[in-house]
Design an enzyme around this catalytic site. Structure first.
Site, PDB file in Angstrom:
ATOM      1  N   GLU A   3       0.991  -1.177  -0.120  1.00  7.23           N
ATOM      2  CA  GLU A   3      -0.043  -0.052   0.036  1.00  7.23           C
ATOM      3  C   GLU A   3       0.942   1.282   0.010  1.00  7.23           C
ATOM      4  O   GLU A   3       1.887   1.461   0.747  1.00  7.23           O
ATOM      5  CB  GLU A   3      -0.839   0.046   1.180  1.00  7.23           C
ATOM      6  CG  GLU A   3      -2.080   1.076   1.047  1.00  7.23           C
ATOM      7  CD  GLU A   3      -3.028   0.578   2.120  1.00  7.23           C
ATOM      8  OE1 GLU A   3      -3.664   1.696   2.900  1.00  7.23           O
ATOM      9  OE2 GLU A   3      -3.315  -0.534   2.480  1.00  7.23           O
ATOM     10  N   ASP A  14      -0.040   5.391   0.426  1.00  9.76           N
ATOM     11  CA  ASP A  14      -1.190   6.151   0.922  1.00  9.76           C
ATOM     12  C   ASP A  14      -0.967   7.623   1.090  1.00  9.76           C
ATOM     13  O   ASP A  14       0.120   8.212   1.489  1.00  9.76           O
ATOM     14  CB  ASP A  14      -1.580   5.845   2.406  1.00  9.76           C
ATOM     15  CG  ASP A  14      -2.247   4.497   2.438  1.00  9.76           C
ATOM     16  OD1 ASP A  14      -2.650   3.835   1.522  1.00  9.76           O
ATOM     17  OD2 ASP A  14      -2.258   3.978   3.534  1.00  9.76           O
ATOM     18  N   GLU A  49      -3.551  10.302   3.014  1.00 10.77           N
ATOM     19  CA  GLU A  49      -4.731  10.327   3.664  1.00 10.77           C
ATOM     20  C   GLU A  49      -4.959  11.530   4.095  1.00 10.77           C
ATOM     21  O   GLU A  49      -3.936  12.252   4.713  1.00 10.77           O
ATOM     22  CB  GLU A  49      -4.880   9.303   4.710  1.00 10.77           C
ATOM     23  CG  GLU A  49      -4.914   7.928   4.202  1.00 10.77           C
ATOM     24  CD  GLU A  49      -4.622   6.889   5.540  1.00 10.77           C
ATOM     25  OE1 GLU A  49      -5.851   6.098   5.502  1.00 10.77           O
ATOM     26  OE2 GLU A  49      -3.737   6.958   6.267  1.00 10.77           O
TER      27      GLU A  49
END
Length: 340
Positions: A112, A114, A116
């Protein structure tokens, strides 16, 4: 020889155009695609709305559900970007995410990368968090958190991820804010399997704002985030056979306008950003990691600044009350990931 007013104006115009081309060259060289050429609906029913122009998408969170979309292809390396405008006003507990993951394929050993965006209470700044996982290493959070030099709810700003076999770079408006270089000691903790690209908005009340102290207040709903200027420039991978549909070296060599590395001028900007706006880095968190993870390079100036910002977390002392809580958040229907 004296220049005429018209020639002086022309020279000024040419200089201005050159400055614009240089500053926006990365964006100009990479094609912007319509939503339906690169993405498909993920969840949220009519909480996802595509504008008539086909290039802008609204993602909404309300009492019923959040919403999200996902890329039509898996990718192994590349440059991925979108312009995003975040919800305004009171947004505590609201999480907007722009990220890559293969959690739907590799449930126990997913990768992953990210971006955010963690909501805010009125009058406070939005916070932005970056994170990476490799091979299911969710117990080793590699979060960094920052404030921004602008209000991300007032206008669109560009957020980009460069992912190659040797590095990951996060950009905001073409300014690199974080660089992760693959080291031998990281092993499979460095994302190395094909991933899809996602965008979601969802209720992160349990952890997103001050560890869950401030929750989503639906009297301010609907919360609407906007996405546009989609750039997907990567090496697509067959979802069943997992073989690349392009030359893997092309996706990591910088061809077609993809940045290859942080330039000296960009590095100055990155260091300035981190000095002014970084509020958390896992590399300096002495409460979580008594010894920094192997890929960390400790910058004494960063260490001192973060220690003065939070002497307990970054100095290794003890808390009189409860320590920093670590929650395992769930991006709806996708993947689990540690966050704070």
């Amino acid at each position: 020889m004296v220049s005429s007013p018209s020639s002086s104006f022309l020279l000024l115009l040419l200089c201005s155009l050159l400055a614009v081309l240089v500053s926006g060259s990365q964006k100009a060289l990479l094609p912007i695609i319509p939503f339906d050429e690169g993405y498909t609906h993920l969840f949220g029913n009519d909480n996802l709305v595509v504008h008539r122009d086909g290039h802008t998408v609204h993602l909404t969170l309300d009492e019923r559900t959040g919403s999200g979309f996902v890329s039509q292809d898996l990718y192994l390396h590349g440059y991925f970007s979108a312009s995003i405008k975040l919800p305004a006003d009171y947004t505590a507990g609201v999480v907007v995410a722009f990220y890559m993951s293969n959690g739907d394929i590799f449930e126990k050993n997913h990768d992953e990368i990210d971006f955010e965006f963690l909501g805010n209470i009125r009058g406070k700044d939005w916070r932005i968090q970056t994170n990476i996982y490799g091979n299911g290493s969710t117990s080793l959070g590699r979060e960094e958190r920052y404030s921004l030099w602008f209000d991300p709810s007032e206008d669109f700003h560009q957020y980009s991820i460069l992912w190659t076999d040797s590095q990951i770079i996060f950009y905001v408006d073409n300014i690199p804010i974080r660089e992760v270089k693959r080291t031998e000691s990281m092993g499979a903790d460095f994302p190395s399997k094909p991933m899809s690209l996602y965008a979601t908005i969802w209720d992160g009340s349990d952890w997103a704002t001050n560890g869950g102290k401030y929750r989503v207040n639906y009297k301010y709903a609907p919360y609407v985030s906007e996405f546009s200027d989609f750039v997907i420039h990567g090496c697509a991978v067959d979802p069943l056979e997992h073989f690349a549909k392009c030359d893997p070296t092309e996706s990591s060599s910088g061809g077609g306008g993809i940045p290859r590395e942080v330039t000296p001028m960009q590095r100055v900007k990155m260091e300035s950003f981190r000095a002014k706006h970084m509020t958390y880095s896992y590399c300096y968190d002495r409460l979580r990691y008594s010894v920094p993870l192997s890929e960390c390079t400790i910058n004494p100036k960063e260490a001192q600044r973060l220690k003065s910002y939070d002497p307990v977390t970054f100095g290794g002392g003890s808390r009189r009350h409860h320590g920093r809580r670590h929650h395992r958040s769930v991006k709806p229907g996708i993947v689990q990931a540690d966050a704070m």
